[in-house]
Design a protein around this motif. Structure first.
Motif, PDB file in Angstrom:
ATOM      1  N   ASP A  90      42.573  40.254  27.582  1.00 20.33           N
ATOM      2  CA  ASP A  90      41.949  39.130  28.300  1.00 20.33           C
ATOM      3  C   ASP A  90      41.265  39.602  29.582  1.00 20.33           C
ATOM      4  O   ASP A  90      40.171  39.136  29.928  1.00 20.33           O
ATOM      5  CB  ASP A  90      42.988  38.054  28.628  1.00 20.33           C
ATOM      6  CG  ASP A  90      43.530  37.363  27.386  1.00 20.33           C
ATOM      7  OD1 ASP A  90      42.885  37.446  26.318  1.00 20.33           O
ATOM      8  OD2 ASP A  90      44.607  36.739  27.495  1.00 20.33           O
ATOM      9  N   ASN A 129      32.544  39.660  30.488  1.00 24.33           N
ATOM     10  CA  ASN A 129      31.821  38.387  30.572  1.00 24.33           C
ATOM     11  C   ASN A 129      31.107  38.191  31.902  1.00 24.33           C
ATOM     12  O   ASN A 129      30.152  37.429  31.986  1.00 24.33           O
ATOM     13  CB  ASN A 129      32.758  37.224  30.288  1.00 24.33           C
ATOM     14  CG  ASN A 129      33.101  37.131  28.813  1.00 24.33           C
ATOM     15  OD1 ASN A 129      32.362  37.616  27.967  1.00 24.33           O
ATOM     16  ND2 ASN A 129      34.247  36.530  28.510  1.00 24.33           N
ATOM     17  N   VAL A 139      33.861  32.572  34.169  1.00 21.16           N
ATOM     18  CA  VAL A 139      35.105  33.313  33.915  1.00 21.16           C
ATOM     19  C   VAL A 139      36.251  32.650  34.667  1.00 21.16           C
ATOM     20  O   VAL A 139      37.372  32.508  34.125  1.00 21.16           O
ATOM     21  CB  VAL A 139      34.957  34.795  34.323  1.00 21.16           C
ATOM     22  CG1 VAL A 139      36.310  35.509  34.343  1.00 21.16           C
ATOM     23  CG2 VAL A 139      34.004  35.517  33.380  1.00 21.16           C
ATOM     24  N   GLN A 140      36.002  32.218  35.898  1.00 22.14           N
ATOM     25  CA  GLN A 140      37.044  31.535  36.672  1.00 22.14           C
ATOM     26  C   GLN A 140      37.486  30.250  35.975  1.00 22.14           C
ATOM     27  O   GLN A 140      38.676  29.964  35.897  1.00 22.14           O
ATOM     28  CB  GLN A 140      36.549  31.228  38.088  1.00 22.14           C
ATOM     29  CG  GLN A 140      36.451  32.470  38.955  1.00 22.14           C
ATOM     30  CD  GLN A 140      35.818  32.175  40.311  1.00 22.14           C
ATOM     31  OE1 GLN A 140      34.853  31.419  40.401  1.00 22.14           O
ATOM     32  NE2 GLN A 140      36.349  32.791  41.337  1.00 22.14           N
ATOM     33  N   SER A 199      37.261  39.382  30.417  1.00 19.59           N
ATOM     34  CA  SER A 199      36.789  38.679  31.613  1.00 19.59           C
ATOM     35  C   SER A 199      35.790  39.528  32.383  1.00 19.59           C
ATOM     36  O   SER A 199      34.759  39.035  32.841  1.00 19.59           O
ATOM     37  CB  SER A 199      37.968  38.306  32.516  1.00 19.59           C
ATOM     38  OG  SER A 199      38.759  37.318  31.896  1.00 19.59           O
ATOM     39  N   GLU A 221      37.265  29.528  32.745  1.00 20.62           N
ATOM     40  CA  GLU A 221      37.984  29.863  31.506  1.00 20.62           C
ATOM     41  C   GLU A 221      39.416  30.302  31.773  1.00 20.62           C
ATOM     42  O   GLU A 221      40.292  30.121  30.933  1.00 20.62           O
ATOM     43  CB  GLU A 221      37.237  30.978  30.760  1.00 20.62           C
ATOM     44  CG  GLU A 221      35.926  30.535  30.159  1.00 20.62           C
ATOM     45  CD  GLU A 221      35.109  31.702  29.622  1.00 20.62           C
ATOM     46  OE1 GLU A 221      35.578  32.871  29.694  1.00 20.62           O
ATOM     47  OE2 GLU A 221      33.990  31.453  29.150  1.00 20.62           O
ATOM     48  N   ASN A 222      39.652  30.892  32.931  1.00 19.58           N
ATOM     49  CA  ASN A 222      40.973  31.418  33.257  1.00 19.58           C
ATOM     50  C   ASN A 222      41.739  30.535  34.245  1.00 19.58           C
ATOM     51  O   ASN A 222      42.767  30.972  34.792  1.00 19.58           O
ATOM     52  CB  ASN A 222      40.850  32.849  33.801  1.00 19.58           C
ATOM     53  CG  ASN A 222      40.381  33.808  32.736  1.00 19.58           C
ATOM     54  OD1 ASN A 222      41.065  34.025  31.753  1.00 19.58           O
ATOM     55  ND2 ASN A 222      39.198  34.362  32.920  1.00 19.58           N
TER      56      ASN A 222
END
Length: 85
Positions: A13, A20, A78-79, A17, A81-82
């Motif tokens: 993961d 991405n 990305v932030q 990230s 998504e996480n």
């Protein structure tokens, strides 16, 4: 000697990230710079008629072609998504 690696999902993961963040970066390949072989080898090259380009060739990362805005948008995605604020 035999190595055994375990794939850890959190590592996968994290790698995804980082990748991405650079989503949209165009792929570039091939030789992109000449290696610095030092002055001693340069003198030998000037005396020689044939230059071994395979010895002088090198590879480097291409410059980032994405704009600051594109990078920022990718980082924000990305932030999201996480679940990072």
């Amino acid at each position: 000697m035999k190595f055994k690696f375990t794939i850890q999902q959190y590592q996968t993961d994290a790698v995804n990230s980082v990748v991405n963040v650079f989503k949209g970066q165009p792929k570039q390949g091939g030789v992109s710079y000449r290696r610095d072989v030092g002055k001693e080898y340069e003198v030998k090259l000037s005396d020689s008629e044939v230059i071994d380009n395979t010895y002088l060739a090198g590879f480097s990362n291409a410059s980032v072609a994405l704009s600051s805005e594109q990078l920022l948008n990718n980082i924000r995605e990305v932030q999201k998504e996480n679940n990072i604020r």
